[in-house]
Design a protein around this motif. Structure first.
Motif, short mmCIF file in Angstrom:
data_model
loop_
_atom_site.label_atom_id
_atom_site.label_comp_id
_atom_site.label_asym_id
_atom_site.label_seq_id
_atom_site.Cartn_x
_atom_site.Cartn_y
_atom_site.Cartn_z
N THR A 133 0.86 -1.19 0.00
CA THR A 133 0.00 0.00 0.00
C THR A 133 0.88 1.23 0.00
N PRO A 135 -0.17 5.14 -0.07
CA PRO A 135 -1.10 6.26 -0.23
C PRO A 135 -0.45 7.51 -0.80
N ARG A 219 -1.64 3.99 -9.36
CA ARG A 219 -2.57 5.07 -9.02
C ARG A 219 -3.20 5.66 -10.28
N ARG A 222 -5.67 3.14 -11.76
CA ARG A 222 -6.92 3.12 -11.00
C ARG A 222 -7.86 4.25 -11.42
N ARG A 254 -7.54 0.32 4.39
CA ARG A 254 -7.76 1.34 3.35
C ARG A 254 -7.73 0.71 1.96
N GLU A 258 -10.72 0.92 -0.69
CA GLU A 258 -10.53 1.57 -1.98
C GLU A 258 -10.91 0.66 -3.13
#
Length: 288
Positions: A133, A135, A219, A222, A254, A258
């Motif tokens: 992960t 973020p 990212r 996505r 998270r 998501e």
């Protein structure tokens, strides 16, 4: 398939040329297909317990990314697109066209999620095993220079016989720290064969230097492509109450939120969850 003397490979293994790289793979069993992909530094035998329990009811595919296990080193630094394409080529080379369950541990969670977004018709489900992960993912500057530095460092270490002397003990130390069992179940002969040559060190340095780049690439993917397959996130919980352990579990929560997935705490387990609790991975796969 690339021809090779049978004595050079364990029984059931084969070599495939994927994206120009000679890649070690195993395809066993029958029935619906699942693909098991390990994290940074892992080899195909890290899935032995999971594969053994799945084989009566599943076709199980395992493979080594470039430099790991019995695969040759890759010519290029890893990217998310290249790793998703490697999965597609792997399935094509094995003649497996139907939907499959993709299991990704740690960094490989990026790869299987990317495949699922790019090839939804070929994805039955995604199981993330203590997946990475990030973020605050971001692309780092000078990727080509960083890749050269990683290769140079690996070459220097090999010239000093560092992998030969410290590769297997280093592997055992990592397993001890990343499991609650604290014992490496891998056959010592295979560990020596795969971690003494310097290939694994080179691959790990390359993947590490490109890690944040791949997180940023995911990212962006996505934002562009939906994830339609069901997702299960298996989060390792070793029973620790440290701030770091809390952050890791929060990150897994998270990730599940998501992706619209189901979060399952697996306890007791370290980051190498498939070694501590293989049954949790098996049960997740058999749901689909």
């Amino acid at each position: 398939m690339v021809s090779t003397p049978s004595a050079a490979l364990p029984a059931g293994s084969r070599l495939l040329r994927l994206g120009g790289t000679v890649t070690h793979a195993r395809c066993e069993g029958s029935g619906p297909v699942c693909v098991l992909s390990g994290g940074l530094g892992c080899a195909w035998f890290d899935w032995d317990a999971v594969a053994g329990a799945l084989l009566p009811r599943r076709t199980v595919v395992r493979f080594d990314r470039p430099g790991y296990g019995l695969s040759a080193p890759g010519a290029e630094a890893p990217t998310l697109a290249a790793e998703a394409e490697r999965l597609r080529q792997l399935l094509d080379a094995l003649g497996l066209a139907g939907p499959c369950v993709l299991v990704g541990h740690s960094l490989a969670g990026f790869h299987v999620e990317a495949f699922a977004r790019l090839h939804p018709a070929r994805t039955a489900a995604v199981v993330l095993v203590d997946g990475s992960t990030e973020p605050s993912a971001r692309a780092r500057p000078l990727p080509a220079l960083r890749a050269v530095a990683a290769r140079t460092a690996a070459g220097a270490a090999r010239g000093l016989a560092v992998p030969y002397l410290l590769g297997p003990p280093g592997r055992r130390l990592v397993v001890r720290l990343a499991t609650v069992r604290g014992r490496d179940p891998a056959p010592p002969g295979l560990v020596r064969r795969c971690y003494r040559t310097g290939r694994a060190l080179r691959a790990a340095l390359l993947e590490n230097t490109c890690y944040l780049d791949q997180a940023e690439q995911l990212r962006l993917l996505r934002a562009r492509l939906p994830l339609t397959a069901p997702v299960v996130v298996l989060a390792a919980a070793d029973g620790g109450r440290s701030r770091r352990a809390g952050r890791r579990l929060a990150g897994q929560a998270r990730l599940a939120a998501e992706l619209g997935g189901v979060l399952r705490l697996v306890e007791p387990a370290g980051h190498l969850l498939m070694l501590d609790q293989p049954r949790a991975v098996v049960d997740a796969v058999l749901e689909f």
